[in-house]
Each structure stands twice: as C-alpha cells, then as structure tokens.
Design an enzyme around this catalytic site. Structure first.
Site, short mmCIF file in Angstrom:
data_model
loop_
_atom_site.label_atom_id
_atom_site.label_comp_id
_atom_site.label_asym_id
_atom_site.label_seq_id
_atom_site.Cartn_x
_atom_site.Cartn_y
_atom_site.Cartn_z
N ASP A 1 -25.90 -8.23 -30.16
CA ASP A 1 -27.06 -8.94 -30.69
C ASP A 1 -26.60 -9.65 -31.96
O ASP A 1 -25.70 -9.18 -32.66
CB ASP A 1 -28.19 -7.97 -31.02
CG ASP A 1 -28.86 -7.40 -29.78
OD1 ASP A 1 -28.88 -8.09 -28.74
OD2 ASP A 1 -29.38 -6.27 -29.86
N ASP B 1 -31.84 -11.91 -24.32
CA ASP B 1 -33.18 -11.41 -24.62
C ASP B 1 -34.20 -12.55 -24.60
O ASP B 1 -35.32 -12.39 -24.09
CB ASP B 1 -33.21 -10.73 -25.99
CG ASP B 1 -32.29 -9.52 -26.07
OD1 ASP B 1 -32.02 -8.89 -25.03
OD2 ASP B 1 -31.85 -9.20 -27.20
#
Length: 171
Positions: A127, A146
C-alpha cells in the site's frame, strides 16, 4: 429466466483481459515504483495526500491483524481465490448488453488479482497512498488495486438502482 450463453467466449475474455488487465498492470506497476523509490514519504499535497510505502500483512482496514500469520495467510489465499473465481464466473454469465456491470466486474477482478498476487508473491500487500486531514483523520493507506475493487463495487451498486431492461425474446 434462462442463463445467458457463454457464446463468443474469446470476445468476453478479451474484454476481461483488456479492462481487468489494465487495472492489474497499473496496480503492479505503481506498487513496483512504490517498492523501489518511495520508501520515504513523498508529499503530493501537504495537508492531505502523501505517498507512503506500507507492507500490509492484515486485511482491509487492518482486519485480522491480531491473528497469527499461520492462520491469516491460508485464509487470505483461500478467500481471495474463491472471490476471484466467483467474480470471473459472474462476469462470464453477464450479458454483453450490460456494459457497466461487465466493466465493473472486470475492474474488480483486476484489482482483486493485483492484491492476490502481492499476497502470494510477497506475503503482504503493498500500500502506498496515504490520505489524511491535517494530523487528525487518517484514511487507511491503500493502492490502485483497492481503488479498482471499490470503484467496481460502487458502480455495481449504482447499476442495481437503474431501471430493469426489457428482455427481447426471439420468437
């Protein structure tokens, strides 16, 4: 109500590869850039947007972070694979006329595959997008995969509120 046929399979798979593949490639490319160069935070907008490299070993929003890795990883592998297979099946049975639904499903598949590949290859998800409001509210760090999953799901929800289409019967 009959199940749509899977005729013109190559065209359906081509569409899935084009849309889902574009999301997958964008996700993997940006994660590669984050791994290689952004291990230090990079400011985009001082008060609310930074790129900050994070290795997420838990689920979304830190779910299952308190569970041991010996339990977490097989769980993520199994659930991830089942979800991807179900999404592909749903995509293949969605009529071509349902363009928004097909695009949404292909987008979610590309995103799901991006995070799944990270889990299998790296044993964590990369991330790197960090949004916050000042020093008070921080959204959990996320990635392009995401975004694809959330965008695809949101469009599927919007599509469900549209007026049903009239089915034309040949006869």
């Amino acid at each position: 109500m009959s199940t749509p046929s899977l005729t013109n399979g190559p065209a359906r798979l081509g569409y899935l590869l084009a849309v889902g593949g574009a999301w997958f490639v964008a996700d993997q490319l940006t994660k590669h850039l984050a791994r290689e160069g952004a291990r230090r935070p990079v400011t985009v907008f001082e008060s609310w947007w930074h790129f900050h490299y994070v290795e997420n070993r838990a689920g979304a929003f830190g779910m299952f972070s308190s569970f041991s890795e010996a339990w977490r990883m097989p769980f993520f592998y199994g659930v991830g694979a089942i979800c991807i297979v179900l999404l592909i099946g749903y995509f293949l049975h969605t009529p071509p006329a349902m363009t928004l639904q097909r695009w949404s499903l292909a987008t979610m598949i590309g995103g799901a595959l991006g995070n799944y590949v990270d889990r299998v290859r790296l044993r964590h998800v990369v991330d790197f997008v960090s949004w916050h409001v000042g020093d008070r509210f921080y959204w959990p760090t996320f990635n392009v995969a995401d975004v694809a999953v959330v965008l695809g799901a949101a469009l599927m929800i919007l599509e469900s509120f549209r007026a049903p289409r009239q089915q034309v019967s040949a006869g």
